[in-house]
Design a protein around this motif. Structure first.
Motif, PDB file in Angstrom:
ATOM      1  N   ASN A  17      22.911  62.244  40.405  1.00  0.00           N
ATOM      2  CA  ASN A  17      22.950  62.990  39.142  1.00  0.00           C
ATOM      3  C   ASN A  17      24.367  63.071  38.573  1.00  0.00           C
ATOM      4  OD1 ASN A  17      20.202  63.506  38.848  1.00  0.00           O
ATOM      5  ND2 ASN A  17      20.297  65.332  40.124  1.00  0.00           N
ATOM      6  N   ILE A  21      25.620  61.613  34.957  1.00  0.00           N
ATOM      7  CA  ILE A  21      26.398  62.384  33.983  1.00  0.00           C
ATOM      8  C   ILE A  21      27.633  61.585  33.557  1.00  0.00           C
ATOM      9  CG2 ILE A  21      27.902  64.411  33.715  1.00  0.00           C
ATOM     10  CD1 ILE A  21      25.857  65.914  35.536  1.00  0.00           C
ATOM     11  N   GLU A  24      26.586  58.703  31.313  1.00  0.00           N
ATOM     12  CA  GLU A  24      26.068  59.164  30.012  1.00  0.00           C
ATOM     13  C   GLU A  24      27.185  59.537  29.053  1.00  0.00           C
ATOM     14  OE1 GLU A  24      23.330  62.352  30.784  1.00  0.00           O
ATOM     15  OE2 GLU A  24      21.716  60.980  31.329  1.00  0.00           O
ATOM     16  N   TYR A  25      28.302  60.003  29.589  1.00  0.00           N
ATOM     17  CA  TYR A  25      29.419  60.397  28.738  1.00  0.00           C
ATOM     18  C   TYR A  25      30.453  59.289  28.573  1.00  0.00           C
ATOM     19  CZ  TYR A  25      27.532  65.041  28.353  1.00  0.00           C
ATOM     20  OH  TYR A  25      26.719  66.103  28.057  1.00  0.00           O
ATOM     21  N   GLU A  46      31.279  69.518  28.166  1.00  0.00           N
ATOM     22  CA  GLU A  46      29.878  69.288  28.529  1.00  0.00           C
ATOM     23  C   GLU A  46      29.766  68.683  29.929  1.00  0.00           C
ATOM     24  OE1 GLU A  46      27.788  67.103  25.477  1.00  0.00           O
ATOM     25  OE2 GLU A  46      28.713  68.320  23.911  1.00  0.00           O
ATOM     26  N   GLU A  50      27.686  70.529  32.905  1.00  0.00           N
ATOM     27  CA  GLU A  50      26.581  69.854  33.574  1.00  0.00           C
ATOM     28  C   GLU A  50      26.860  69.680  35.063  1.00  0.00           C
ATOM     29  OE1 GLU A  50      24.471  66.599  31.853  1.00  0.00           O
ATOM     30  OE2 GLU A  50      25.204  67.108  29.850  1.00  0.00           O
ATOM     31  N   SER A  51      28.085  69.362  35.398  1.00  0.00           N
ATOM     32  CA  SER A  51      28.455  69.187  36.805  1.00  0.00           C
ATOM     33  C   SER A  51      28.344  70.500  37.571  1.00  0.00           C
ATOM     34  CB  SER A  51      29.875  68.630  36.919  1.00  0.00           C
ATOM     35  OG  SER A  51      29.970  67.368  36.313  1.00  0.00           O
ATOM     36  N   LYS A  53      26.335  72.875  37.107  1.00  0.00           N
ATOM     37  CA  LYS A  53      24.929  73.229  37.317  1.00  0.00           C
ATOM     38  C   LYS A  53      24.321  72.577  38.553  1.00  0.00           C
ATOM     39  CE  LYS A  53      23.843  73.748  32.422  1.00  0.00           C
ATOM     40  NZ  LYS A  53      23.081  73.160  31.302  1.00  0.00           N
TER      41      LYS A  53
END
Length: 96
Positions: A17, A21, A24-25, A46, A50-51, A53
């Motif tokens: 995951n 991320i 995706e960025y 962002e 996200e990281s 989480k």
């Protein structure tokens, strides 16, 4: 802003995951647990959110190092390095 994204994660699902991320960025993998790329401040925030989480704070580590262009140009790379021009968007790439 040029950003190093480095991680040490024990769980395969969490690690996958984190990799997702990073990609995706628009970060590029430069080593197994190291990504690098050019992201703006909002995107960087962002990535951080996200990281946060998904990582396990007891076992995992994620390092995010923003750096200015001047410092990056002064970096010393020894051995097999990555293409600086690709990461800084100074080089056009054609994928067939």
């Amino acid at each position: 802003m040029l950003t190093w994204f480095i991680y040490d994660i024990t769980d395969n699902k969490v690690r996958n995951n984190i990799i997702k991320i990073a990609r995706e960025y628009g970060l590029y993998r430069v080593q197994k647990s190291v990504f690098f790329g050019n992201v703006n401040r909002n995107k960087l925030d962002e990535i951080i959110l996200e990281s946060k989480k998904i990582i396990n704070y007891e076992e995992d580590s994620v390092y995010i190092f923003p750096m200015c262009e001047k410092d990056f140009k002064n970096a010393i790379l020894l051995g097999q390095s990555f293409d600086k021009e690709l990461i800084t968007d100074e080089k056009s790439v054609l994928f067939l």
